[in-house]
Design a protein around this motif. Structure first.
Motif, PDB file in Angstrom:
ATOM      1  N   THR A  13      53.024  59.314  30.509  1.00  0.00           N
ATOM      2  CA  THR A  13      52.838  59.511  31.946  1.00  0.00           C
ATOM      3  C   THR A  13      51.357  59.663  32.277  1.00  0.00           C
ATOM      4  OG1 THR A  13      53.197  61.879  31.675  1.00  0.00           O
ATOM      5  CG2 THR A  13      55.102  60.543  32.303  1.00  0.00           C
ATOM      6  N   HIS A  14      50.582  60.074  31.272  1.00  0.00           N
ATOM      7  CA  HIS A  14      49.149  60.284  31.457  1.00  0.00           C
ATOM      8  C   HIS A  14      48.474  60.105  30.102  1.00  0.00           C
ATOM      9  CE1 HIS A  14      45.351  62.154  32.473  1.00  0.00           C
ATOM     10  NE2 HIS A  14      45.525  63.021  31.504  1.00  0.00           N
ATOM     11  N   LEU A  15      47.418  59.331  30.046  1.00  0.00           N
ATOM     12  CA  LEU A  15      46.677  59.169  28.787  1.00  0.00           C
ATOM     13  C   LEU A  15      45.594  60.241  28.707  1.00  0.00           C
ATOM     14  CD1 LEU A  15      46.285  55.334  28.240  1.00  0.00           C
ATOM     15  CD2 LEU A  15      47.565  56.974  26.869  1.00  0.00           C
ATOM     16  N   ASP A  16      45.954  61.327  28.088  1.00  0.00           N
ATOM     17  CA  ASP A  16      45.038  62.442  27.870  1.00  0.00           C
ATOM     18  C   ASP A  16      43.942  62.012  26.898  1.00  0.00           C
ATOM     19  OD1 ASP A  16      45.136  65.654  28.217  1.00  0.00           O
ATOM     20  OD2 ASP A  16      44.313  65.110  26.258  1.00  0.00           O
ATOM     21  N   ASP A  17      42.786  62.641  26.990  1.00  0.00           N
ATOM     22  CA  ASP A  17      41.679  62.321  26.086  1.00  0.00           C
ATOM     23  C   ASP A  17      42.072  62.529  24.626  1.00  0.00           C
ATOM     24  OD1 ASP A  17      38.854  61.471  25.898  1.00  0.00           O
ATOM     25  OD2 ASP A  17      38.622  63.433  24.920  1.00  0.00           O
ATOM     26  N   ASP A  18      43.020  63.435  24.355  1.00  0.00           N
ATOM     27  CA  ASP A  18      43.492  63.645  22.982  1.00  0.00           C
ATOM     28  C   ASP A  18      43.987  62.343  22.358  1.00  0.00           C
ATOM     29  OD1 ASP A  18      42.973  66.343  23.187  1.00  0.00           O
ATOM     30  OD2 ASP A  18      45.081  66.960  23.256  1.00  0.00           O
ATOM     31  N   VAL A  19      44.635  61.496  23.154  1.00  0.00           N
ATOM     32  CA  VAL A  19      45.157  60.226  22.641  1.00  0.00           C
ATOM     33  C   VAL A  19      44.010  59.336  22.185  1.00  0.00           C
ATOM     34  CG1 VAL A  19      46.464  58.144  23.232  1.00  0.00           C
ATOM     35  CG2 VAL A  19      47.236  60.393  24.046  1.00  0.00           C
ATOM     36  N   PHE A  20      42.938  59.302  22.926  1.00  0.00           N
ATOM     37  CA  PHE A  20      41.783  58.485  22.542  1.00  0.00           C
ATOM     38  C   PHE A  20      41.128  59.031  21.274  1.00  0.00           C
ATOM     39  CE2 PHE A  20      41.975  58.020  27.257  1.00  0.00           C
ATOM     40  CZ  PHE A  20      42.543  56.757  27.240  1.00  0.00           C
TER      41      PHE A  20
END
Length: 121
Positions: A13-20
């Motif tokens: 639902t949201h690409l948090d910076d953690d994913v990057f």
């Protein structure tokens, strides 16, 4: 025999910076175990059923290397960066050996499930 880590990752639902950060760090966790990306979020052409999300396939020299990668401290340290933000499923699986013949597997399964192969007692 080659083994694979296969993930079906649902749309976030949201690409948090953690994913990057996870994506930046995962290659370093794969290298010690001979892992390499074979498919990573490529467009899918769904021919049967439904597929929601992204497909990721990582190849390893064998199932022991795949298990060692997944269980490694380096991977376990970054795994929550993805799992906390992108739901999905991940499996480890052996590939087939060279020369694999699905027809031989079908014949063996047919023989094992035929009425004459079942015990009557």
């Amino acid at each position: 025999m080659t083994a694979y880590a296969i993930a079906n990752l649902r749309p976030p639902t949201h690409l948090d910076d953690d994913v990057f950060v996870y994506m930046e760090r995962i290659p370093g966790t794969l290298a010690p175990f001979g892992g390499q990306f074979l498919v990573h979020n490529a467009p899918l052409e769904v021919r049967e059923g439904e597929w929601l999300g992204a497909l990721v396939i990582i190849g390893f020299p064998d199932i022991e290397a795949a298990r060692a990668w997944y269980d490694s401290a380096a991977y376990q340290e970054i795994a929550p960066l993805r799992t906390d933000h992108i739901p999905g499923d991940l499996v480890l699986v052996d590939g087939v050996p060279p020369g694999y013949d699905a027809g031989q597997t079908a014949a063996a399964l047919r023989a094992a499930t035929s009425p004459t192969s079942r015990s009557t007692g």
